[in-house]
Scaffold this motif. Sequence first.
Motif, PDB file in Angstrom:
ATOM      1  N   SER A  31      14.080  76.854 124.009  1.00 46.41           N
ATOM      2  CA  SER A  31      14.943  76.063 123.135  1.00 46.41           C
ATOM      3  C   SER A  31      14.263  74.761 122.705  1.00 46.41           C
ATOM      4  O   SER A  31      14.228  74.420 121.515  1.00 46.41           O
ATOM      5  N   GLU A  32      13.709  74.041 123.656  1.00 44.92           N
ATOM      6  CA  GLU A  32      13.062  72.758 123.348  1.00 44.92           C
ATOM      7  C   GLU A  32      11.798  72.966 122.516  1.00 44.92           C
ATOM      8  O   GLU A  32      11.541  72.211 121.576  1.00 44.92           O
ATOM      9  N   LEU A  33      11.018  73.969 122.848  1.00 42.61           N
ATOM     10  CA  LEU A  33       9.783  74.242 122.128  1.00 42.61           C
ATOM     11  C   LEU A  33      10.073  74.694 120.693  1.00 42.61           C
ATOM     12  O   LEU A  33       9.392  74.287 119.758  1.00 42.61           O
ATOM     13  N   SER A  34      11.120  75.499 120.527  1.00 41.38           N
ATOM     14  CA  SER A  34      11.509  75.944 119.184  1.00 41.38           C
ATOM     15  C   SER A  34      11.885  74.757 118.296  1.00 41.38           C
ATOM     16  O   SER A  34      11.568  74.740 117.104  1.00 41.38           O
ATOM     17  N   SER A  35      12.558  73.780 118.862  1.00 39.70           N
ATOM     18  CA  SER A  35      12.919  72.577 118.106  1.00 39.70           C
ATOM     19  C   SER A  35      11.678  71.820 117.642  1.00 39.70           C
ATOM     20  O   SER A  35      11.631  71.305 116.538  1.00 39.70           O
ATOM     21  N   ILE A  36      10.672  71.782 118.494  1.00 33.40           N
ATOM     22  CA  ILE A  36       9.450  71.047 118.175  1.00 33.40           C
ATOM     23  C   ILE A  36       8.642  71.780 117.105  1.00 33.40           C
ATOM     24  O   ILE A  36       8.249  71.190 116.102  1.00 33.40           O
ATOM     25  N   VAL A  37       8.391  73.063 117.295  1.00 33.61           N
ATOM     26  CA  VAL A  37       7.568  73.806 116.335  1.00 33.61           C
ATOM     27  C   VAL A  37       8.354  74.193 115.088  1.00 33.61           C
ATOM     28  O   VAL A  37       7.762  74.519 114.057  1.00 33.61           O
ATOM     29  N   GLY A  38       9.674  74.148 115.171  1.00 33.82           N
ATOM     30  CA  GLY A  38      10.510  74.507 114.036  1.00 33.82           C
ATOM     31  C   GLY A  38      10.715  73.380 113.044  1.00 33.82           C
ATOM     32  O   GLY A  38      11.202  73.596 111.941  1.00 33.82           O
ATOM     33  N   GLY A  39      10.324  72.183 113.421  1.00 32.89           N
ATOM     34  CA  GLY A  39      10.465  71.037 112.524  1.00 32.89           C
ATOM     35  C   GLY A  39       9.287  70.957 111.572  1.00 32.89           C
ATOM     36  O   GLY A  39       8.478  71.879 111.466  1.00 32.89           O
ATOM     37  N   ASP A  40       9.195  69.856 110.884  1.00 34.64           N
ATOM     38  CA  ASP A  40       8.080  69.667 109.944  1.00 34.64           C
ATOM     39  C   ASP A  40       6.980  68.828 110.598  1.00 34.64           C
ATOM     40  O   ASP A  40       6.470  67.887 110.033  1.00 34.64           O
ATOM     41  N   ASN A  41       6.611  69.226 111.811  1.00 36.10           N
ATOM     42  CA  ASN A  41       5.645  68.455 112.601  1.00 36.10           C
ATOM     43  C   ASN A  41       4.189  68.737 112.240  1.00 36.10           C
ATOM     44  O   ASN A  41       3.314  67.975 112.581  1.00 36.10           O
ATOM     45  N   GLY A  42       3.916  69.850 111.594  1.00 33.76           N
ATOM     46  CA  GLY A  42       2.562  70.137 111.143  1.00 33.76           C
ATOM     47  C   GLY A  42       1.635  70.709 112.184  1.00 33.76           C
ATOM     48  O   GLY A  42       1.140  71.815 112.041  1.00 33.76           O
ATOM     49  N   LYS A  43       1.402  69.971 113.278  1.00 30.46           N
ATOM     50  CA  LYS A  43       0.445  70.411 114.296  1.00 30.46           C
ATOM     51  C   LYS A  43       1.026  70.144 115.690  1.00 30.46           C
ATOM     52  O   LYS A  43       1.324  69.003 116.021  1.00 30.46           O
ATOM     53  N   VAL A  44       1.160  71.223 116.464  1.00 31.83           N
ATOM     54  CA  VAL A  44       1.728  71.114 117.804  1.00 31.83           C
ATOM     55  C   VAL A  44       0.782  71.779 118.798  1.00 31.83           C
ATOM     56  O   VAL A  44       0.285  72.875 118.561  1.00 31.83           O
ATOM     57  N   VAL A  45       0.554  71.104 119.913  1.00 34.92           N
ATOM     58  CA  VAL A  45      -0.272  71.633 120.993  1.00 34.92           C
ATOM     59  C   VAL A  45       0.589  71.710 122.248  1.00 34.92           C
ATOM     60  O   VAL A  45       1.248  70.739 122.597  1.00 34.92           O
ATOM     61  N   LEU A  46       0.568  72.865 122.899  1.00 33.96           N
ATOM     62  CA  LEU A  46       1.254  72.998 124.176  1.00 33.96           C
ATOM     63  C   LEU A  46       0.212  72.893 125.280  1.00 33.96           C
ATOM     64  O   LEU A  46      -0.671  73.740 125.397  1.00 33.96           O
ATOM     65  N   ASN A  47       0.301  71.815 126.048  1.00 32.63           N
ATOM     66  CA  ASN A  47      -0.614  71.575 127.160  1.00 32.63           C
ATOM     67  C   ASN A  47      -0.064  72.293 128.388  1.00 32.63           C
ATOM     68  O   ASN A  47       1.010  71.975 128.873  1.00 32.63           O
ATOM     69  N   LEU A  48      -0.820  73.269 128.877  1.00 35.31           N
ATOM     70  CA  LEU A  48      -0.387  74.071 130.020  1.00 35.31           C
ATOM     71  C   LEU A  48      -1.110  73.679 131.306  1.00 35.31           C
ATOM     72  O   LEU A  48      -1.198  74.483 132.241  1.00 35.31           O
ATOM     73  N   SER A  49      -1.604  72.461 131.381  1.00 40.65           N
ATOM     74  CA  SER A  49      -2.431  72.041 132.528  1.00 40.65           C
ATOM     75  C   SER A  49      -1.725  72.151 133.871  1.00 40.65           C
ATOM     76  O   SER A  49      -2.372  72.391 134.885  1.00 40.65           O
ATOM     77  N   ASN A  50      -0.411  71.979 133.904  1.00 42.01           N
ATOM     78  CA  ASN A  50       0.277  72.037 135.195  1.00 42.01           C
ATOM     79  C   ASN A  50       0.917  73.406 135.461  1.00 42.01           C
ATOM     80  O   ASN A  50       1.527  73.597 136.501  1.00 42.01           O
ATOM     81  N   ILE A  51       0.751  74.371 134.560  1.00 38.61           N
ATOM     82  CA  ILE A  51       1.350  75.692 134.749  1.00 38.61           C
ATOM     83  C   ILE A  51       0.388  76.579 135.552  1.00 38.61           C
ATOM     84  O   ILE A  51      -0.693  76.912 135.099  1.00 38.61           O
ATOM     85  N   GLN A  52       0.819  76.928 136.763  1.00 33.97           N
ATOM     86  CA  GLN A  52       0.013  77.731 137.674  1.00 33.97           C
ATOM     87  C   GLN A  52       0.319  79.224 137.568  1.00 33.97           C
ATOM     88  O   GLN A  52      -0.501  80.054 137.953  1.00 33.97           O
ATOM     89  N   PHE A  53       1.520  79.554 137.072  1.00 39.54           N
ATOM     90  CA  PHE A  53       1.943  80.946 137.023  1.00 39.54           C
ATOM     91  C   PHE A  53       2.821  81.163 135.798  1.00 39.54           C
ATOM     92  O   PHE A  53       3.632  80.314 135.449  1.00 39.54           O
ATOM     93  N   ILE A  54       2.652  82.315 135.165  1.00 41.46           N
ATOM     94  CA  ILE A  54       3.473  82.671 134.022  1.00 41.46           C
ATOM     95  C   ILE A  54       3.841  84.144 134.149  1.00 41.46           C
ATOM     96  O   ILE A  54       2.999  84.962 134.514  1.00 41.46           O
ATOM     97  N   ASP A  55       5.115  84.467 133.888  1.00 37.63           N
ATOM     98  CA  ASP A  55       5.530  85.865 133.944  1.00 37.63           C
ATOM     99  C   ASP A  55       5.768  86.388 132.531  1.00 37.63           C
ATOM    100  O   ASP A  55       5.513  85.689 131.548  1.00 37.63           O
ATOM    101  N   SER A  56       6.251  87.619 132.429  1.00 33.00           N
ATOM    102  CA  SER A  56       6.431  88.230 131.107  1.00 33.00           C
ATOM    103  C   SER A  56       7.434  87.463 130.251  1.00 33.00           C
ATOM    104  O   SER A  56       7.267  87.372 129.033  1.00 33.00           O
ATOM    105  N   THR A  57       8.435  86.885 130.869  1.00 37.57           N
ATOM    106  CA  THR A  57       9.402  86.088 130.106  1.00 37.57           C
ATOM    107  C   THR A  57       8.729  84.829 129.563  1.00 37.57           C
ATOM    108  O   THR A  57       8.975  84.428 128.430  1.00 37.57           O
ATOM    109  N   GLY A  58       7.860  84.234 130.351  1.00 34.34           N
ATOM    110  CA  GLY A  58       7.101  83.064 129.902  1.00 34.34           C
ATOM    111  C   GLY A  58       6.173  83.403 128.748  1.00 34.34           C
ATOM    112  O   GLY A  58       6.033  82.631 127.795  1.00 34.34           O
ATOM    113  N   ILE A  59       5.537  84.571 128.818  1.00 32.45           N
ATOM    114  CA  ILE A  59       4.690  85.033 127.711  1.00 32.45           C
ATOM    115  C   ILE A  59       5.543  85.170 126.448  1.00 32.45           C
ATOM    116  O   ILE A  59       5.128  84.781 125.356  1.00 32.45           O
TER     117      ILE A  59
END
Length: 107
Positions: A31-59
């Motif tokens: 929800s939060e990420l959609s708001s960020i990339v859905g706006g007129d922001n132009g360029k968005v980077v998702l920093n995953l430095s603290n993410i140690q694990f991701i599952d299929s839902t995260g993908i």
Amino acid sequence: MIETKINEGYIVAGIKESDRLTAAVADEVKSELSSIVGGDNGKVVLNLSNIQFIDSTGIGVLISALKTARQNETLFLLCSIQKDVMSLLSLMKLDKVFEIREDESSL
């Protein structure tokens, strides 16, 4: 759950309060990420430095954010990906789908 800052003209988003991108946090992050990339922001980077694990839902959250970004003509990048998470993205061939940077300094 998502904290943002500006770096070199990019909105840099980072997931806080969790080192896992799983079904437990997916709805809030999506929800939060959609708001960020859905706006007129132009360029968005998702920093995953603290993410140690991701599952299929995260993908799914990442793919959804990329789709929303493309629909809104927003550049969406991933950066600072931990080794285990990068191995999963590579295994799923998603390293060919997402634009990935080593870290924020390479923007």
